[in-house]
Design a protein around this motif. Structure first.
Motif, PDB file in Angstrom:
ATOM      1  N   PHE B   9       0.136 -10.866  -4.888  1.00 28.25           N
ATOM      2  CA  PHE B   9       0.623  -9.765  -4.055  1.00 28.25           C
ATOM      3  C   PHE B   9       0.797 -10.188  -2.595  1.00 28.25           C
ATOM      4  O   PHE B   9       1.782  -9.807  -1.944  1.00 28.25           O
ATOM      5  CB  PHE B   9      -0.326  -8.564  -4.144  1.00 28.25           C
ATOM      6  CG  PHE B   9       0.148  -7.414  -3.293  1.00 28.25           C
ATOM      7  CD1 PHE B   9       1.197  -6.615  -3.718  1.00 28.25           C
ATOM      8  CD2 PHE B   9      -0.410  -7.172  -2.044  1.00 28.25           C
ATOM      9  CE1 PHE B   9       1.672  -5.581  -2.923  1.00 28.25           C
ATOM     10  CE2 PHE B   9       0.068  -6.136  -1.247  1.00 28.25           C
ATOM     11  CZ  PHE B   9       1.102  -5.344  -1.689  1.00 28.25           C
ATOM     12  N   LYS B  40       8.159  -0.318 -15.690  1.00 28.10           N
ATOM     13  CA  LYS B  40       6.746  -0.016 -15.464  1.00 28.10           C
ATOM     14  C   LYS B  40       6.169  -0.889 -14.345  1.00 28.10           C
ATOM     15  O   LYS B  40       5.468  -0.415 -13.454  1.00 28.10           O
ATOM     16  CB  LYS B  40       5.977  -0.269 -16.775  1.00 28.10           C
ATOM     17  CG  LYS B  40       4.588   0.303 -16.789  1.00 28.10           C
ATOM     18  CD  LYS B  40       3.886   0.001 -18.088  1.00 28.10           C
ATOM     19  CE  LYS B  40       4.292   0.921 -19.195  1.00 28.10           C
ATOM     20  NZ  LYS B  40       3.471   0.744 -20.418  1.00 28.10           N
ATOM     21  N   ILE B  44       4.525  -0.081 -10.551  1.00 26.36           N
ATOM     22  CA  ILE B  44       3.212  -0.565 -10.100  1.00 26.36           C
ATOM     23  C   ILE B  44       3.340  -1.322  -8.782  1.00 26.36           C
ATOM     24  O   ILE B  44       2.578  -1.101  -7.836  1.00 26.36           O
ATOM     25  CB  ILE B  44       2.570  -1.453 -11.196  1.00 26.36           C
ATOM     26  CG1 ILE B  44       2.187  -0.605 -12.401  1.00 26.36           C
ATOM     27  CG2 ILE B  44       1.354  -2.203 -10.657  1.00 26.36           C
ATOM     28  CD1 ILE B  44       1.760  -1.408 -13.623  1.00 26.36           C
ATOM     29  N   SER B  47       4.243   1.051  -5.877  1.00 24.50           N
ATOM     30  CA  SER B  47       3.060   1.826  -5.458  1.00 24.50           C
ATOM     31  C   SER B  47       2.098   0.960  -4.660  1.00 24.50           C
ATOM     32  O   SER B  47       1.553   1.396  -3.641  1.00 24.50           O
ATOM     33  CB  SER B  47       2.321   2.383  -6.675  1.00 24.50           C
ATOM     34  OG  SER B  47       2.985   3.482  -7.221  1.00 24.50           O
ATOM     35  N   THR B  48       1.885  -0.274  -5.138  1.00 23.26           N
ATOM     36  CA  THR B  48       0.955  -1.167  -4.438  1.00 23.26           C
ATOM     37  C   THR B  48       1.464  -1.478  -3.033  1.00 23.26           C
ATOM     38  O   THR B  48       0.692  -1.491  -2.065  1.00 23.26           O
ATOM     39  CB  THR B  48       0.771  -2.482  -5.239  1.00 23.26           C
ATOM     40  OG1 THR B  48       0.531  -2.166  -6.597  1.00 23.26           O
ATOM     41  CG2 THR B  48      -0.394  -3.290  -4.713  1.00 23.26           C
ATOM     42  N   ARG B  50       3.401   0.411  -1.207  1.00 25.46           N
ATOM     43  CA  ARG B  50       3.263   1.614  -0.373  1.00 25.46           C
ATOM     44  C   ARG B  50       1.810   1.779   0.097  1.00 25.46           C
ATOM     45  O   ARG B  50       1.558   2.096   1.254  1.00 25.46           O
ATOM     46  CB  ARG B  50       3.704   2.860  -1.148  1.00 25.46           C
ATOM     47  CG  ARG B  50       5.210   2.933  -1.348  1.00 25.46           C
ATOM     48  CD  ARG B  50       5.633   4.285  -1.939  1.00 25.46           C
ATOM     49  NE  ARG B  50       6.972   4.206  -2.467  1.00 25.46           N
ATOM     50  CZ  ARG B  50       7.280   4.114  -3.754  1.00 25.46           C
ATOM     51  NH1 ARG B  50       6.320   4.120  -4.663  1.00 25.46           N
ATOM     52  NH2 ARG B  50       8.538   4.025  -4.149  1.00 25.46           N
ATOM     53  N   LEU B  51       0.870   1.551  -0.828  1.00 26.92           N
ATOM     54  CA  LEU B  51      -0.546   1.684  -0.466  1.00 26.92           C
ATOM     55  C   LEU B  51      -0.943   0.647   0.579  1.00 26.92           C
ATOM     56  O   LEU B  51      -1.631   0.960   1.557  1.00 26.92           O
ATOM     57  CB  LEU B  51      -1.427   1.540  -1.720  1.00 26.92           C
ATOM     58  CG  LEU B  51      -1.402   2.720  -2.696  1.00 26.92           C
ATOM     59  CD1 LEU B  51      -2.007   2.321  -4.045  1.00 26.92           C
ATOM     60  CD2 LEU B  51      -2.159   3.912  -2.123  1.00 26.92           C
ATOM     61  N   ALA B  52      -0.497  -0.600   0.374  1.00 26.82           N
ATOM     62  CA  ALA B  52      -0.841  -1.665   1.332  1.00 26.82           C
ATOM     63  C   ALA B  52      -0.192  -1.389   2.686  1.00 26.82           C
ATOM     64  O   ALA B  52      -0.804  -1.600   3.737  1.00 26.82           O
ATOM     65  CB  ALA B  52      -0.397  -3.018   0.786  1.00 26.82           C
ATOM     66  N   ARG B  54       0.592   1.509   3.934  1.00 26.82           N
ATOM     67  CA  ARG B  54      -0.116   2.626   4.581  1.00 26.82           C
ATOM     68  C   ARG B  54      -1.402   2.124   5.227  1.00 26.82           C
ATOM     69  O   ARG B  54      -1.732   2.487   6.346  1.00 26.82           O
ATOM     70  CB  ARG B  54      -0.427   3.688   3.521  1.00 26.82           C
ATOM     71  CG  ARG B  54      -0.916   5.004   4.101  1.00 26.82           C
ATOM     72  CD  ARG B  54      -1.321   5.958   2.998  1.00 26.82           C
ATOM     73  NE  ARG B  54      -0.214   6.359   2.151  1.00 26.82           N
ATOM     74  CZ  ARG B  54      -0.358   6.978   0.977  1.00 26.82           C
ATOM     75  NH1 ARG B  54      -1.568   7.232   0.506  1.00 26.82           N
ATOM     76  NH2 ARG B  54       0.677   7.321   0.270  1.00 26.82           N
ATOM     77  N   GLU B  55      -2.095   1.258   4.491  1.00 24.96           N
ATOM     78  CA  GLU B  55      -3.363   0.715   4.990  1.00 24.96           C
ATOM     79  C   GLU B  55      -3.133  -0.125   6.250  1.00 24.96           C
ATOM     80  O   GLU B  55      -3.931  -0.094   7.185  1.00 24.96           O
ATOM     81  CB  GLU B  55      -3.992  -0.156   3.880  1.00 24.96           C
ATOM     82  CG  GLU B  55      -5.379  -0.675   4.160  1.00 24.96           C
ATOM     83  CD  GLU B  55      -6.444   0.396   3.969  1.00 24.96           C
ATOM     84  OE1 GLU B  55      -6.103   1.504   3.526  1.00 24.96           O
ATOM     85  OE2 GLU B  55      -7.611   0.111   4.282  1.00 24.96           O
ATOM     86  N   GLU B  64      12.988   2.440  -5.844  1.00 25.95           N
ATOM     87  CA  GLU B  64      12.798   1.684  -7.089  1.00 25.95           C
ATOM     88  C   GLU B  64      13.969   1.905  -8.029  1.00 25.95           C
ATOM     89  O   GLU B  64      14.504   3.002  -8.082  1.00 25.95           O
ATOM     90  CB  GLU B  64      11.543   2.163  -7.836  1.00 25.95           C
ATOM     91  CG  GLU B  64      10.300   2.274  -7.034  1.00 25.95           C
ATOM     92  CD  GLU B  64       9.226   3.113  -7.753  1.00 25.95           C
ATOM     93  OE1 GLU B  64       9.235   3.187  -9.005  1.00 25.95           O
ATOM     94  OE2 GLU B  64       8.389   3.687  -7.062  1.00 25.95           O
TER      95      GLU B  64
END
Lengths: 139, 223
Positions: B9, B40, B44, B47-48, B50-52, B54-55, B64
């Protein structure tokens, strides 16, 4: 409004344990989702929940070797581990995803599982800023 | 099929972190089957990211989509608008798809999200293993349908070597079967062991990678 922990529970066991619970503090601390089997849990679904602001995702599966569909709970366990690996790689706290295993008579364990998760989330600085975790639950 | 695995990642995030509008584009064929870059996996990875983001307080719009194949021009039409609107494309196709997307969308950066591995088979659920090296001159008829090029670590045509022990290869005695043990066992079961007594002549490697980039022209099909 701050989101609660989202709990995906297998309807063959864990869901019955949660539904038999009478503690409103615990019931009020989670948003419960019924699954036909914990093996329905997908990594993408778990991450999407976090993306949408849920502070934590809790999967409640049947005890190992007691899955109605033979290995759904094992699949759920390995998917949870994969989701946690993804979170680690992305620099996020893996505590935001957790799996536990309950039979239908394990109601007494539910409160502890939820409270432990709330504690891990608050201690691990896991929730997005501004989210109050576990409001209303017993300390 | 062509097999692949997702890059770490951090490597992916390092490639795209300057983008402000990113399209994560999956491929619906080989990498969907080997569960590396289908719809799928696109979900994943998106989403990962977007989360990273945001962090790390990175502002990035992520869209997508997944098309049938990234190695055929016509399938890109379905996402042309999304590609035009994006700064860059993060392709979850094999190396072929990434390069072809770059050719189709001139002036658009296309990043690879996968490491392409090999031509392989789905041995059992969740396990893929190599079967073909694309050498351009198939010799499977001589070896009972077991390829010495792809399945022997040294691609020996006159094996086995001294590194074969207990049916395993010296390169990795836990993980790799000796290709020549497989060939021997297969030929024995077919009653064709005597065919292995013939020495295989030097192979013309120019039909594969050694001959440079490959190209096939079917005169009866060319427009």
């Amino acid at each position: 409004m701050a989101k609660k922990i989202i709990a995906f529970a297998c309807e063959n066991s864990a869901l019955k344990a949660v539904e038999a619970l009478s503690d409103p503090a615990v019931l009020g601390a989670v948003e419960l989702v019924r699954l036909p089997c914990s093996g329905k849990v997908e990594i993408g679904m778990v991450l999407k929940c976090l993306e949408e602001g849920y502070p934590g995702v809790l999967i409640l599966a049947c005890p190992i070797d007691n899955c109605k569909f033979t290995r759904g709970n094992r699949r759920a366990r390995s998917r949870v581990e994969s989701a946690r690996q993804i979170l680690r790689a992305a620099g996020l706290p893996e505590e935001r995803v957790h799996i536990d295993f309950l039979s239908s008579v394990d109601s007494h364990k539910v409160a502890e599982i939820v409270r432990s998760m709330q504690q891990r989330l608050s201690v691990g600085a896991a929730g997005p800023a501004g989210i109050e975790i576990g409001k209303g639950a017993k300390a | 099929m062509i097999t692949a695995v997702q890059k770490p990642f951090n490597e992916i995030h390092g490639m795209v972190r300057e983008c402000r509008n990113l399209l994560v584009l999956g491929c619906g064929t080989c990498v969907t089957v080997c569960m590396a870059g289908g719809e799928k996996e696109v979900g994943i990875l998106a989403s990962t990211l977007r989360l990273a983001n945001r962090e790390q307080k990175i502002s990035m719009k992520i869209t997508e989509d997944t098309i049938e194949r990234q190695c055929d021009r016509e399938f890109f039409d379905a996402v042309r608008d999304k590609v035009e609107a994006a700064d860059a494309v993060l392709s979850m196709a094999c190396g072929v798809g990434v390069q072809f997307a770059s050719e189709v969308f001139e002036g658009k950066r296309v990043f690879p999200a996968l490491n392409t591995k090999f031509y392989g088979t789905n041995e059992s659920v969740g396990i893929w293993s190599e079967r073909c090296a694309g050498c351009g001159t198939c010799v499977l008829d001589k070896f009972g349908g077991v390829c010495p090029i792809a399945r022997c670590s040294k691609s020996l045509l006159n094996g086995p070597c001294g590194g074969s022990q207990n049916g395993k290869c010296e390169v990795d005695q836990e993980r790799i079967d000796c290709g020549w043990q497989l060939i021997y066992d297969r030929m024995k079961s077919l009653g064709l062991l005597h065919l292995l007594e013939a020495n295989e002549p030097l192979k013309d490697w120019s039909t594969g990678r050694d001959g440079g980039p490959g190209k096939i022209v079917r005169e009866d099909m060319v427009l």
